[in-house]
Write a protein that holds these residues in place. Structure first.
Motif, mmCIF file in Angstrom:
data_model
loop_
_atom_site.group_PDB
_atom_site.id
_atom_site.type_symbol
_atom_site.label_atom_id
_atom_site.label_comp_id
_atom_site.label_asym_id
_atom_site.label_seq_id
_atom_site.Cartn_x
_atom_site.Cartn_y
_atom_site.Cartn_z
ATOM 1 N N GLN A 195 37.794 52.741 45.125
ATOM 2 C CA GLN A 195 36.566 52.618 43.333
ATOM 3 C C GLN A 195 35.658 51.626 43.841
ATOM 4 O OE1 GLN A 195 37.626 55.246 40.636
ATOM 5 N NE2 GLN A 195 38.253 56.201 42.730
ATOM 6 N N LYS A 196 35.145 52.241 42.370
ATOM 7 C CA LYS A 196 34.311 50.931 42.364
ATOM 8 C C LYS A 196 34.405 50.311 41.160
ATOM 9 C CE LYS A 196 29.743 50.624 39.425
ATOM 10 N NZ LYS A 196 29.876 50.139 38.329
ATOM 11 N N TRP A 197 34.280 48.801 41.003
ATOM 12 C CA TRP A 197 35.146 48.349 40.071
ATOM 13 C C TRP A 197 34.113 48.126 38.315
ATOM 14 C CZ3 TRP A 197 38.709 45.331 39.039
ATOM 15 C CH2 TRP A 197 39.200 44.325 38.030
ATOM 16 N N PRO A 198 34.955 48.561 37.769
ATOM 17 C CA PRO A 198 35.050 48.628 36.647
ATOM 18 C C PRO A 198 34.014 47.735 35.872
ATOM 19 C CG PRO A 198 36.981 48.507 36.509
ATOM 20 C CD PRO A 198 36.723 48.301 37.374
ATOM 21 N N SER A 199 32.745 48.038 34.932
ATOM 22 C CA SER A 199 31.631 46.530 34.457
ATOM 23 C C SER A 199 32.740 45.954 33.224
ATOM 24 C CB SER A 199 30.746 48.061 33.699
ATOM 25 O OG SER A 199 30.371 48.401 34.889
ATOM 26 N N LEU A 200 33.601 46.014 33.039
ATOM 27 C CA LEU A 200 34.005 44.692 32.470
ATOM 28 C C LEU A 200 33.900 43.217 32.075
ATOM 29 C CD1 LEU A 200 37.621 45.827 34.008
ATOM 30 C CD2 LEU A 200 36.776 46.243 31.232
ATOM 31 N N GLY A 201 32.425 42.964 33.127
ATOM 32 C CA GLY A 201 32.454 41.273 32.734
ATOM 33 C C GLY A 201 33.217 40.575 33.156
ATOM 34 N N ILE A 202 34.099 40.539 34.009
ATOM 35 C CA ILE A 202 35.413 39.753 35.003
ATOM 36 C C ILE A 202 35.911 40.147 36.156
ATOM 37 C CG2 ILE A 202 37.717 39.084 34.796
ATOM 38 C CD1 ILE A 202 38.208 39.671 31.779
ATOM 39 N N GLN A 203 34.956 39.589 37.219
ATOM 40 C CA GLN A 203 35.375 39.930 38.357
ATOM 41 C C GLN A 203 36.576 38.967 39.266
ATOM 42 O OE1 GLN A 203 33.548 42.211 39.764
ATOM 43 N NE2 GLN A 203 31.749 42.115 38.103
ATOM 44 N N PRO A 204 37.166 40.531 40.152
ATOM 45 C CA PRO A 204 38.374 39.049 41.046
ATOM 46 C C PRO A 204 37.699 38.460 41.626
ATOM 47 C CG PRO A 204 37.516 42.409 41.867
ATOM 48 C CD PRO A 204 37.087 41.358 40.677
ATOM 49 N N ASP A 205 38.747 37.941 42.332
ATOM 50 C CA ASP A 205 38.322 36.865 43.293
ATOM 51 C C ASP A 205 37.843 36.971 44.796
ATOM 52 O OD1 ASP A 205 38.049 34.521 41.686
ATOM 53 O OD2 ASP A 205 40.360 35.520 41.293
ATOM 54 N N PHE A 206 38.879 38.142 44.866
ATOM 55 C CA PHE A 206 38.806 39.260 46.204
ATOM 56 C C PHE A 206 38.917 40.922 46.107
ATOM 57 C CE2 PHE A 206 41.087 34.824 46.482
ATOM 58 C CZ PHE A 206 40.178 34.416 47.512
ATOM 59 N N ILE A 207 39.351 41.469 47.035
ATOM 60 C CA ILE A 207 38.781 43.144 46.887
ATOM 61 C C ILE A 207 39.463 43.470 48.104
ATOM 62 C CG2 ILE A 207 37.941 45.393 46.413
ATOM 63 C CD1 ILE A 207 36.447 44.483 44.264
ATOM 64 N N TYR A 208 41.324 44.089 47.966
ATOM 65 C CA TYR A 208 40.705 44.278 49.457
ATOM 66 C C TYR A 208 41.239 46.042 49.260
ATOM 67 C CZ TYR A 208 42.545 39.425 49.571
ATOM 68 O OH TYR A 208 43.166 37.607 49.881
ATOM 69 N N GLN A 209 41.044 46.389 50.916
ATOM 70 C CA GLN A 209 41.408 47.510 51.027
ATOM 71 C C GLN A 209 43.237 48.063 51.026
ATOM 72 O OE1 GLN A 209 39.186 50.093 53.953
ATOM 73 N NE2 GLN A 209 40.399 51.512 54.180
ATOM 74 N N ASP A 210 43.471 47.167 51.385
ATOM 75 C CA ASP A 210 45.113 46.788 52.020
ATOM 76 C C ASP A 210 45.530 46.199 51.496
ATOM 77 O OD1 ASP A 210 45.510 46.574 53.478
ATOM 78 O OD2 ASP A 210 45.163 48.380 54.912
ATOM 79 N N LEU A 211 47.269 45.722 51.607
ATOM 80 C CA LEU A 211 47.744 44.508 51.400
ATOM 81 C C LEU A 211 47.933 43.905 52.747
ATOM 82 C CD1 LEU A 211 50.818 45.028 49.090
ATOM 83 C CD2 LEU A 211 48.657 43.785 48.806
ATOM 84 N N ASN A 212 47.050 44.467 53.497
ATOM 85 C CA ASN A 212 46.782 44.073 55.575
ATOM 86 C C ASN A 212 46.085 42.855 55.160
ATOM 87 O OD1 ASN A 212 49.259 45.501 56.884
ATOM 88 N ND2 ASN A 212 48.386 46.987 56.922
ATOM 89 N N GLU A 213 45.094 43.564 54.234
ATOM 90 C CA GLU A 213 43.725 41.845 54.418
ATOM 91 C C GLU A 213 44.466 40.672 53.325
ATOM 92 O OE1 GLU A 213 40.435 44.249 52.708
ATOM 93 O OE2 GLU A 213 40.624 45.080 54.090
ATOM 94 N N LEU A 214 45.509 40.712 53.596
ATOM 95 C CA LEU A 214 46.041 39.331 53.156
ATOM 96 C C LEU A 214 45.992 38.424 54.177
ATOM 97 C CD1 LEU A 214 49.418 39.936 50.781
ATOM 98 C CD2 LEU A 214 47.161 38.357 49.909
ATOM 99 N N PRO A 215 45.006 37.108 53.194
ATOM 100 C CA PRO A 215 44.505 35.869 54.250
ATOM 101 C C PRO A 215 46.132 35.328 55.037
ATOM 102 C CG PRO A 215 44.424 35.262 51.658
ATOM 103 C CD PRO A 215 44.311 36.423 51.822
#
Length: 215
Positions: A195-215
């Protein structure tokens, strides 16, 4: 980098719409619509309860939401049927990568912070053999729902980590990420549906497609 990983449960670790299988069994050709309406009302109703400062436990909200979703879809029910479907909610399926988290994140603290009650979350973890993987923090303890800042402050105190930025909060729900980010946690939006991140004026630090992308 992070001292603790804090996970939302519903929609992030567990697929809330996996209940569709049971709903289709009971209400052929209506299961999908009932599931969608159930979740929509569940979120709407706890938000209202928080806004009017009239807390009601999440299991009760989930039950009321189910009743209204069934009535909206003209699906007949009785007390036994409601209990059967509420029990199905304690058997939601985890997303496929969840059981690999302990392998991918060895020696890390993995904690669930959910609006769900312990009576909902503990069986859910046990039914999926995940009760040894996660500890649980429930908004039912302070009786304040996310995304209220006081809810995240409760979780922060329980984790006993001074700097909230050293806690990575993960959720698939934008309202939850916005609340956690506003509080001061580091945040990762799990965006499985692209999805597109909603225009809330607040942004997440990271965007992952799933939990496999956790560092």
């Amino acid at each position: 980098m992070f001292k603790a990983y804090l996970f939302d449960a519903y929609g992030t670790l567990f697929d809330v719409h996996s209940v569709t299988e049971k709903l289709e069994e009971v209400y052929p050709e209506k299961g999908h619509d009932v599931s969608q309406e159930w979740r929509k009302r569940q979120v709407h109703y706890f938000m209202i309860r928080q806004l009017i400062d009239s807390y009601q436990p999440f299991d009760q909200i989930t039950r009321h939401s189910l009743i209204d979703a069934l009535e909206f879809n003209q699906a007949e029910y009785d007390t036994g049927r409601l209990e059967e479907l509420m029990e199905a909610y304690r058997h939601l399926k985890p997303f496929e990568e969840v059981k690999r988290l302990t392998t991918n994140l060895p020696d890390h603290r993995l904690t669930i912070f959910s609006n769900g009650t312990n009576d909902m979350l503990l069986p859910l973890l046990k039914n999926n053999q995940l009760d040894q993987t996660f500890s649980i923090l429930s908004a039912d303890e302070p009786k304040i729902y996310k995304p209220d800042p006081k809810a995240y402050a409760f979780a922060h105190r329980q984790l006993e980590i001074a700097d909230p930025k050293e806690i990575l909060f993960l959720s698939s729900n934008p309202w939850d990420i916005a609340g956690a980010k506003n509080y001061g946690f580091s945040t990762a939006w799990v965006n499985r549906s692209q999805q597109k991140w909603p225009s809330l004026g607040i942004q997440p630090d990271f965007i992952y497609q799933d939990l496999n992308e956790l560092p």
